[in-house]
Design a protein around this motif. Structure first.
Motif, PDB file in Angstrom:
ATOM      1  N   ALA A 122       0.816  -1.212   0.000  1.00  0.00           N
ATOM      2  CA  ALA A 122       0.000   0.000   0.000  1.00  0.00           C
ATOM      3  C   ALA A 122       0.853   1.266   0.000  1.00  0.00           C
ATOM      4  CB  ALA A 122      -0.938   0.007   1.210  1.00  0.00           C
ATOM      5  N   GLY A 123       2.176   1.113  -0.042  1.00  0.00           N
ATOM      6  CA  GLY A 123       3.062   2.269  -0.084  1.00  0.00           C
ATOM      7  C   GLY A 123       3.441   2.826   1.278  1.00  0.00           C
ATOM      8  N   ARG A 124       3.120   2.102   2.358  1.00  0.00           N
ATOM      9  CA  ARG A 124       3.480   2.566   3.699  1.00  0.00           C
ATOM     10  C   ARG A 124       4.912   2.154   4.043  1.00  0.00           C
ATOM     11  NH1 ARG A 124      -2.063   0.768   4.630  1.00  0.00           N
ATOM     12  NH2 ARG A 124      -1.195  -1.316   4.885  1.00  0.00           N
ATOM     13  N   LEU A 125       5.619   3.024   4.741  1.00  0.00           N
ATOM     14  CA  LEU A 125       6.980   2.743   5.166  1.00  0.00           C
ATOM     15  C   LEU A 125       6.976   1.613   6.191  1.00  0.00           C
ATOM     16  CD1 LEU A 125      10.013   3.686   5.139  1.00  0.00           C
ATOM     17  CD2 LEU A 125       9.417   5.156   7.085  1.00  0.00           C
ATOM     18  N   VAL A 126       7.757   0.547   5.920  1.00  0.00           N
ATOM     19  CA  VAL A 126       7.852  -0.575   6.857  1.00  0.00           C
ATOM     20  C   VAL A 126       9.322  -0.972   7.046  1.00  0.00           C
ATOM     21  CG1 VAL A 126       5.531  -1.505   6.467  1.00  0.00           C
ATOM     22  CG2 VAL A 126       7.414  -2.248   4.985  1.00  0.00           C
ATOM     23  N   GLU A 127      10.194   0.020   7.016  1.00  0.00           N
ATOM     24  CA  GLU A 127      11.616  -0.280   7.164  1.00  0.00           C
ATOM     25  C   GLU A 127      11.975  -0.425   8.639  1.00  0.00           C
ATOM     26  OE1 GLU A 127      14.746  -1.685   6.959  1.00  0.00           O
ATOM     27  OE2 GLU A 127      14.022  -1.210   4.930  1.00  0.00           O
ATOM     28  N   THR A 150       9.691   3.782  12.818  1.00  0.00           N
ATOM     29  CA  THR A 150       9.163   4.520  13.960  1.00  0.00           C
ATOM     30  C   THR A 150       9.773   5.909  14.081  1.00  0.00           C
ATOM     31  OG1 THR A 150      10.792   3.392  15.358  1.00  0.00           O
ATOM     32  CG2 THR A 150       8.570   2.463  15.280  1.00  0.00           C
ATOM     33  N   ASP A 151      10.993   6.081  13.606  1.00  0.00           N
ATOM     34  CA  ASP A 151      11.618   7.407  13.668  1.00  0.00           C
ATOM     35  C   ASP A 151      10.953   8.401  12.725  1.00  0.00           C
ATOM     36  OD1 ASP A 151      13.441   6.637  15.560  1.00  0.00           O
ATOM     37  OD2 ASP A 151      15.163   6.587  14.213  1.00  0.00           O
ATOM     38  N   PHE A 152      10.518   7.931  11.550  1.00  0.00           N
ATOM     39  CA  PHE A 152      10.066   8.863  10.512  1.00  0.00           C
ATOM     40  C   PHE A 152       8.602   8.693  10.123  1.00  0.00           C
ATOM     41  CE2 PHE A 152      14.649   8.329  10.003  1.00  0.00           C
ATOM     42  CZ  PHE A 152      15.061   9.649  10.103  1.00  0.00           C
ATOM     43  N   GLY A 153       8.064   7.508  10.239  1.00  0.00           N
ATOM     44  CA  GLY A 153       6.644   7.312   9.959  1.00  0.00           C
ATOM     45  C   GLY A 153       6.297   7.165   8.493  1.00  0.00           C
ATOM     46  N   SER A 154       6.921   7.946   7.644  1.00  0.00           N
ATOM     47  CA  SER A 154       6.673   7.858   6.208  1.00  0.00           C
ATOM     48  C   SER A 154       7.951   8.217   5.463  1.00  0.00           C
ATOM     49  CB  SER A 154       5.528   8.779   5.786  1.00  0.00           C
ATOM     50  OG  SER A 154       5.859  10.128   6.009  1.00  0.00           O
ATOM     51  N   ARG A 155       8.038   7.752   4.242  1.00  0.00           N
ATOM     52  CA  ARG A 155       9.251   7.952   3.448  1.00  0.00           C
ATOM     53  C   ARG A 155       9.529   9.434   3.202  1.00  0.00           C
ATOM     54  NH1 ARG A 155      11.976   4.329   0.141  1.00  0.00           N
ATOM     55  NH2 ARG A 155      10.288   2.813   0.381  1.00  0.00           N
ATOM     56  N   ASP A 156       8.473  10.232   2.990  1.00  0.00           N
ATOM     57  CA  ASP A 156       8.693  11.643   2.656  1.00  0.00           C
ATOM     58  C   ASP A 156       9.238  12.457   3.824  1.00  0.00           C
ATOM     59  OD1 ASP A 156       6.403  11.740   4.201  1.00  0.00           O
ATOM     60  OD2 ASP A 156       5.137  12.639   2.667  1.00  0.00           O
ATOM     61  N   ARG A 157       9.239  11.898   5.016  1.00  0.00           N
ATOM     62  CA  ARG A 157       9.819  12.580   6.174  1.00  0.00           C
ATOM     63  C   ARG A 157      11.287  12.222   6.399  1.00  0.00           C
ATOM     64  NH1 ARG A 157       4.837  11.506  10.459  1.00  0.00           N
ATOM     65  NH2 ARG A 157       3.253  12.732   9.341  1.00  0.00           N
ATOM     66  N   MET A 158      11.778  11.303   5.620  1.00  0.00           N
ATOM     67  CA  MET A 158      13.168  10.876   5.772  1.00  0.00           C
ATOM     68  C   MET A 158      14.111  11.822   5.037  1.00  0.00           C
ATOM     69  SD  MET A 158      12.848   6.759   5.021  1.00  0.00           S
ATOM     70  CE  MET A 158      14.643   6.579   5.049  1.00  0.00           C
ATOM     71  N   PRO A 159      15.323  12.023   5.556  1.00  0.00           N
ATOM     72  CA  PRO A 159      16.363  12.651   4.734  1.00  0.00           C
ATOM     73  C   PRO A 159      16.842  11.673   3.669  1.00  0.00           C
ATOM     74  CG  PRO A 159      17.255  11.971   6.847  1.00  0.00           C
ATOM     75  CD  PRO A 159      15.781  11.707   6.914  1.00  0.00           C
ATOM     76  N   ASP A 160      17.685  12.157   2.768  1.00  0.00           N
ATOM     77  CA  ASP A 160      18.160  11.300   1.680  1.00  0.00           C
ATOM     78  C   ASP A 160      18.818  10.024   2.196  1.00  0.00           C
ATOM     79  OD1 ASP A 160      17.285  13.201  -0.051  1.00  0.00           O
ATOM     80  OD2 ASP A 160      19.258  13.961  -0.606  1.00  0.00           O
ATOM     81  N   LEU A 161      19.626  10.167   3.247  1.00  0.00           N
ATOM     82  CA  LEU A 161      20.339   9.043   3.839  1.00  0.00           C
ATOM     83  C   LEU A 161      20.048   9.000   5.327  1.00  0.00           C
ATOM     84  CD1 LEU A 161      23.887   9.343   2.191  1.00  0.00           C
ATOM     85  CD2 LEU A 161      22.044   7.799   1.517  1.00  0.00           C
ATOM     86  N   VAL A 162      19.831   7.807   5.855  1.00  0.00           N
ATOM     87  CA  VAL A 162      19.633   7.609   7.293  1.00  0.00           C
ATOM     88  C   VAL A 162      20.629   6.545   7.740  1.00  0.00           C
ATOM     89  CG1 VAL A 162      18.064   6.812   9.089  1.00  0.00           C
ATOM     90  CG2 VAL A 162      17.189   8.210   7.201  1.00  0.00           C
ATOM     91  N   GLU A 163      21.440   6.876   8.723  1.00  0.00           N
ATOM     92  CA  GLU A 163      22.390   5.885   9.205  1.00  0.00           C
ATOM     93  C   GLU A 163      21.661   4.853  10.065  1.00  0.00           C
ATOM     94  OE1 GLU A 163      26.900   5.505  10.994  1.00  0.00           O
ATOM     95  OE2 GLU A 163      25.893   7.457  11.031  1.00  0.00           O
ATOM     96  N   VAL A 164      21.920   3.581   9.802  1.00  0.00           N
ATOM     97  CA  VAL A 164      21.295   2.504  10.556  1.00  0.00           C
ATOM     98  C   VAL A 164      22.376   1.633  11.183  1.00  0.00           C
ATOM     99  CG1 VAL A 164      19.176   2.484   9.200  1.00  0.00           C
ATOM    100  CG2 VAL A 164      21.087   1.041   8.489  1.00  0.00           C
TER     101      VAL A 164
END
Length: 300
Positions: A122-127, A150-164
Motif C-alpha cells: 500500500a506504499g506505507r513505510l515498513v523499514e 518509527t523514527d520517521f513514519g513515512s518515506r517523505d519525512r526521511m532525509p536522503d540518507l539515514v544511518e542505521v
C-alpha cells in the motif's frame, strides 16, 4: 561507480510464486544487475520450474541438497558472488520487489554499505532496520531501540540518507571490500540474526551503513515477527539473540543477560509457553555458548 559490477543474491525456499514475481521485478530494473544468483534451499514446490522459465540475464541457480536456512543460503550466495569477482553484492529475500530505479539509485551512492528502504504493497513505510541497536545497557532486554519506520513514519519525512545500526538481508548492498575485511555471513545462525551479526561486524570494522530513502523495495508479505516461542522458530530466536549478546555485548552485564532471560523464561513457563518454551530457552542457552566466537575473515 558506474563501472562497478553488481550481483544480486536471492535465497528462496518453497515460495515459488513470490520468487516468480520477484524475478520479474529484477528483470524490469532500469539498470540490470550483472548476475542474479539464486540459492534454492532444496525447495519441494515448483521453484525449479520457475527458475527454469526465468528470463533474467546472468541468472545462476545453486540448488542445495538440504535446506541450509536463510543464513546458510546467504553465506553460499555471497561466497559465490565474491569469488565471481563482483564489486557489489545486493542481498534479497524472495518476497520483495524492487522499484524500477532501485538499483540505479543505490549504485549512484559511493558508500560501502547501503540499504534499500522497504514499504508495503500500500506504499506505507515498513523499514525496520534499527537506527539504535544497544548492546551496552544491561537493563535493556531487546537491543533494538529505534528503527527507521518509527523514527520517521513515512518515506517523505526521511532525509536522503539515514544511518542505521543493523540491516535485513532484504535489499542490503555491500561492497566486496567489506567482505574482505570481515568475512562472509555466518551460516550457523540458520535463520534470524545472521544479518544483524554481519552489520555489527561491519560497523565494528569502521563501516557506516546508510538507508537510502529513494531506493524503494516493496515487501509482498506483511511482517510477522510474533513467532511461537515454544516452536522450532522460537528456539532459533532465543539462541541467536543470545549469540549476539555473547559475541558483541559491550560489558560483562550485557553478556550475562542471556542467562537472566533464560532464568526468567523458565520461572514464568507455567504461566506462558509451558515446558516447550522452557525447553527451547534452556537448549538455546546451551547451544549459544558453543557459538560464542566471532566468525573469521575467511571467504573460502
Amino acid at each position: 561507480m558506474s563501472a562497478e559490477t553488481v550481483a544480486v543474491v536471492v535465497v528462496t525456499y518453497n515460495r515459488a510464486d513470490l520468487l516468480e514475481r520477484m524475478l520479474v521485478g529484477l528483470a524490469a530494473l532500469e539498470r540490470l544487475p550483472d548476475a542474479v544468483i539464486v540459492v534454492d534451499n532444496a525447495s519441494s514446490d515448483h521453484t525449479p520450474g520457475v527458475l527454469a522459465a526465468a528470463a533474467n540475464p546472468g541468472l545462476q541457480v545453486i540448488r542445495t541438497e538440504d535446506n541450509l536456512g536463510g543464513a546458510g543460503g546467504f553465506h553460499l550466495g555471497v561466497r559465490t558472488a565474491y569469488h565471481g569477482g563482483f564489486d557489489r553484492i545486493w542481498l534479497m529475500d524472495d518476497d520483495v520487489i524492487p522499484a524500477p530505479d532501485c538499483l540505479t539509485v543505490l549504485m549512484a551512492r559511493d558508500e560501502d554499505c547501503l540499504m534499500a528502504v522497504r514499504e508495503d504493497t500500500a506504499g506505507r513505510l515498513v523499514e525496520k532496520a534499527a537506527t539504535r541497536f544497544d548492546l551496552r545497557n544491561p537493563l535493556s532486554i531487546r537491543p533494538k531501540k529505534a528503527m527507521v519506520e518509527t523514527d520517521f513514519g513515512s518515506r517523505d519525512r526521511m532525509p536522503d540518507l539515514v544511518e542505521v545500526e543493523n540491516v535485513a538481508f532484504e535489499g542490503f548492498m555491500v561492497r566486496r571490500t567489506v567482505v574482505d575485511a570481515i568475512g562472509l555471513p555466518d551460516p550457523s545462525y540458520f535463520i534470524f540474526y545472521d544479518d544483524v551479526d554481519f552489520a555489527v561486524r561491519a560497523r565494528r570494522a569502521g563501516y557506516r551503513i546508510w538507508a537510502v530513502r529513494d531506493a524503494v523495495l516493496v515487501r509482498q508479505l506483511d511482517f510477522n515477527q510474533q513467532h511461537d516461542l515454544s516452536g522450532w522458530k522460537g528456539y532459533y530466536m532465543y539462541r541467536n539473540l543470545f549469540v549476539v549478546h555473547l559475541r558483541y555485548g559491550e560489558n560483562v552485564l550485557v553478556r550475562l543477560r542471556p542467562w537472566l532471560i533464560t532464568a526468567v523464561v523458565v520461572l514464568l513457563s507455567p504461566l506462558r509457553g509451558g515446558r516447550a518454551e522452557a525447553g527451547n530457552v534452556i537448549r538455546a542457552m546451551r547451544d549459544a555458548r558453543g557459538m560464542g566466537d566471532v566468525p573469521t575473515r575467511s571467504v573460502d
